[in-house]
Write a protein that holds these residues in place. Sequence first.
Motif, PDB file in Angstrom:
ATOM      1  N   VAL A  61      37.985  39.566  33.863  1.00  0.00           N
ATOM      2  CA  VAL A  61      38.958  38.621  34.328  1.00  0.00           C
ATOM      3  C   VAL A  61      38.670  38.020  35.603  1.00  0.00           C
ATOM      4  N   HIS A  62      37.657  38.651  36.335  1.00  0.00           N
ATOM      5  CA  HIS A  62      37.184  37.843  37.605  1.00  0.00           C
ATOM      6  C   HIS A  62      36.276  36.658  37.289  1.00  0.00           C
ATOM      7  N   ARG A  63      35.689  36.665  36.230  1.00  0.00           N
ATOM      8  CA  ARG A  63      34.602  35.455  35.913  1.00  0.00           C
ATOM      9  C   ARG A  63      35.634  34.432  35.308  1.00  0.00           C
ATOM     10  N   ILE A  64      36.648  34.715  34.568  1.00  0.00           N
ATOM     11  CA  ILE A  64      37.451  33.569  34.224  1.00  0.00           C
ATOM     12  C   ILE A  64      38.689  33.070  35.176  1.00  0.00           C
ATOM     13  N   TYR A  65      39.293  34.011  35.690  1.00  0.00           N
ATOM     14  CA  TYR A  65      40.338  33.717  36.658  1.00  0.00           C
ATOM     15  C   TYR A  65      40.298  33.719  38.175  1.00  0.00           C
ATOM     16  N   GLY A  66      39.064  34.601  38.468  1.00  0.00           N
ATOM     17  CA  GLY A  66      38.941  34.769  39.885  1.00  0.00           C
ATOM     18  C   GLY A  66      39.855  35.685  40.194  1.00  0.00           C
ATOM     19  N   GLY A  67      39.183  36.833  41.318  1.00  0.00           N
ATOM     20  CA  GLY A  67      39.678  37.958  41.905  1.00  0.00           C
ATOM     21  C   GLY A  67      41.060  37.737  42.697  1.00  0.00           C
ATOM     22  N   SER A  68      41.104  36.815  43.387  1.00  0.00           N
ATOM     23  CA  SER A  68      42.267  36.597  44.369  1.00  0.00           C
ATOM     24  C   SER A  68      43.380  35.709  43.572  1.00  0.00           C
ATOM     25  N   ASN A  69      43.102  35.082  42.538  1.00  0.00           N
ATOM     26  CA  ASN A  69      43.935  34.398  41.643  1.00  0.00           C
ATOM     27  C   ASN A  69      44.916  35.561  40.764  1.00  0.00           C
ATOM     28  N   VAL A  70      43.951  36.512  40.438  1.00  0.00           N
ATOM     29  CA  VAL A  70      44.517  37.884  39.741  1.00  0.00           C
ATOM     30  C   VAL A  70      45.391  38.663  40.482  1.00  0.00           C
ATOM     31  N   GLY A  71      44.910  38.909  41.798  1.00  0.00           N
ATOM     32  CA  GLY A  71      46.005  39.519  42.568  1.00  0.00           C
ATOM     33  C   GLY A  71      47.154  38.946  43.108  1.00  0.00           C
ATOM     34  N   LYS A  72      47.070  37.582  43.358  1.00  0.00           N
ATOM     35  CA  LYS A  72      48.477  36.980  43.609  1.00  0.00           C
ATOM     36  C   LYS A  72      49.317  37.012  42.434  1.00  0.00           C
ATOM     37  N   LYS A  73      48.588  36.743  41.318  1.00  0.00           N
ATOM     38  CA  LYS A  73      49.369  36.886  40.115  1.00  0.00           C
ATOM     39  C   LYS A  73      50.256  38.142  39.852  1.00  0.00           C
ATOM     40  N   LEU A  74      49.592  39.218  40.084  1.00  0.00           N
ATOM     41  CA  LEU A  74      49.922  40.329  39.810  1.00  0.00           C
ATOM     42  C   LEU A  74      51.017  40.917  40.852  1.00  0.00           C
ATOM     43  N   GLN A  75      50.839  40.464  42.236  1.00  0.00           N
ATOM     44  CA  GLN A  75      51.666  40.722  43.389  1.00  0.00           C
ATOM     45  C   GLN A  75      53.155  39.707  43.007  1.00  0.00           C
ATOM     46  N   GLN A  76      53.301  38.757  42.379  1.00  0.00           N
ATOM     47  CA  GLN A  76      54.207  37.937  41.826  1.00  0.00           C
ATOM     48  C   GLN A  76      55.212  38.604  40.847  1.00  0.00           C
ATOM     49  N   LEU A  77      54.597  39.450  40.137  1.00  0.00           N
ATOM     50  CA  LEU A  77      55.127  39.974  38.966  1.00  0.00           C
ATOM     51  C   LEU A  77      56.124  41.201  39.289  1.00  0.00           C
ATOM     52  N   PRO A  78      56.951  41.606  38.696  1.00  0.00           N
ATOM     53  CA  PRO A  78      57.804  42.831  38.823  1.00  0.00           C
ATOM     54  C   PRO A  78      56.635  44.096  38.274  1.00  0.00           C
ATOM     55  N   HIS A  79      56.803  45.253  39.008  1.00  0.00           N
ATOM     56  CA  HIS A  79      56.135  46.613  38.774  1.00  0.00           C
ATOM     57  C   HIS A  79      56.130  46.855  37.021  1.00  0.00           C
ATOM     58  N   TYR A  80      57.229  46.649  36.537  1.00  0.00           N
ATOM     59  CA  TYR A  80      57.304  47.130  35.053  1.00  0.00           C
ATOM     60  C   TYR A  80      56.318  46.299  33.989  1.00  0.00           C
ATOM     61  N   VAL A  81      56.238  44.899  34.651  1.00  0.00           N
ATOM     62  CA  VAL A  81      55.569  44.120  33.595  1.00  0.00           C
ATOM     63  C   VAL A  81      53.744  43.796  33.939  1.00  0.00           C
ATOM     64  N   ARG A  82      53.520  44.408  35.259  1.00  0.00           N
ATOM     65  CA  ARG A  82      52.197  44.291  35.720  1.00  0.00           C
ATOM     66  C   ARG A  82      51.011  44.937  34.772  1.00  0.00           C
ATOM     67  N   GLU A  83      51.441  46.041  34.170  1.00  0.00           N
ATOM     68  CA  GLU A  83      50.214  46.726  33.350  1.00  0.00           C
ATOM     69  C   GLU A  83      50.385  45.495  32.164  1.00  0.00           C
ATOM     70  N   GLU A  84      51.030  44.982  31.473  1.00  0.00           N
ATOM     71  CA  GLU A  84      51.065  44.280  30.328  1.00  0.00           C
ATOM     72  C   GLU A  84      50.246  43.208  30.695  1.00  0.00           C
ATOM     73  N   ALA A  85      50.738  42.327  31.762  1.00  0.00           N
ATOM     74  CA  ALA A  85      49.993  41.153  32.345  1.00  0.00           C
ATOM     75  C   ALA A  85      48.450  41.284  32.452  1.00  0.00           C
ATOM     76  N   ALA A  86      47.986  42.408  33.092  1.00  0.00           N
ATOM     77  CA  ALA A  86      46.765  42.849  33.251  1.00  0.00           C
ATOM     78  C   ALA A  86      46.035  43.073  32.066  1.00  0.00           C
ATOM     79  N   ASN A  87      46.607  43.642  30.881  1.00  0.00           N
ATOM     80  CA  ASN A  87      45.897  43.869  29.772  1.00  0.00           C
ATOM     81  C   ASN A  87      46.063  42.472  28.975  1.00  0.00           C
ATOM     82  N   ASN A  88      46.958  41.501  29.114  1.00  0.00           N
ATOM     83  CA  ASN A  88      46.884  40.041  28.638  1.00  0.00           C
ATOM     84  C   ASN A  88      45.651  39.353  29.237  1.00  0.00           C
ATOM     85  N   LEU A  89      45.682  39.415  30.469  1.00  0.00           N
ATOM     86  CA  LEU A  89      44.589  38.737  31.101  1.00  0.00           C
ATOM     87  C   LEU A  89      43.285  39.268  30.745  1.00  0.00           C
TER      88      LEU A  89
END
Length: 153
Positions: A37-65
């Motif tokens: 995930v870090h290689r393609i999207y970058g760590g800070s971008n993934v962190g920002k994306k996860l913080q913007q999402l509601p808690h109940y969809v974060r796991e699915e978003a991380a799996n999709n990323l």
Amino acid sequence: MIYGRCAACKNQRRRCPPDCIFFPYFPPNDPQRFAFVHRIYGGSNVGKKLQQLPHYVREEAANNLYLEAKCRIQDPVYGCVGIISKLYQQIHDTQIELAKIQTQIAFHKLQNPQFQAEKSNFNVESNLNSLPPQSNNSMGQFQWPSQATNWFN
């Protein structure tokens, strides 16, 4: 309390805070997951994306990323679209094969019209009438047929 650093904090060589956004989705026992995930999207971008999402969809978003990053690393040109197009091609090939087999079945049915006639004339009552008659002497006694009856014609 978190007893170890998550894969993201290990990768970025930093201390894992107690409220780390990455810890639930990138566990310490699977560092390759965050590395993709870090290689393609970058760590800070993934962190920002996860913080913007509601808690109940974060796991699915991380799996999709992770899935999309893994596919992009394996196939840099097409990524996930390559897998999808291969699956569509397999469906198309299978549909063509099914159509060929259905055509062959129809052809063989037309070549053997007696097969259709035998199949359509089959009913239970006519087959039961061809059985030899039994006497009602006793319910438990079996009687052999008196003549050789060909039941399967």
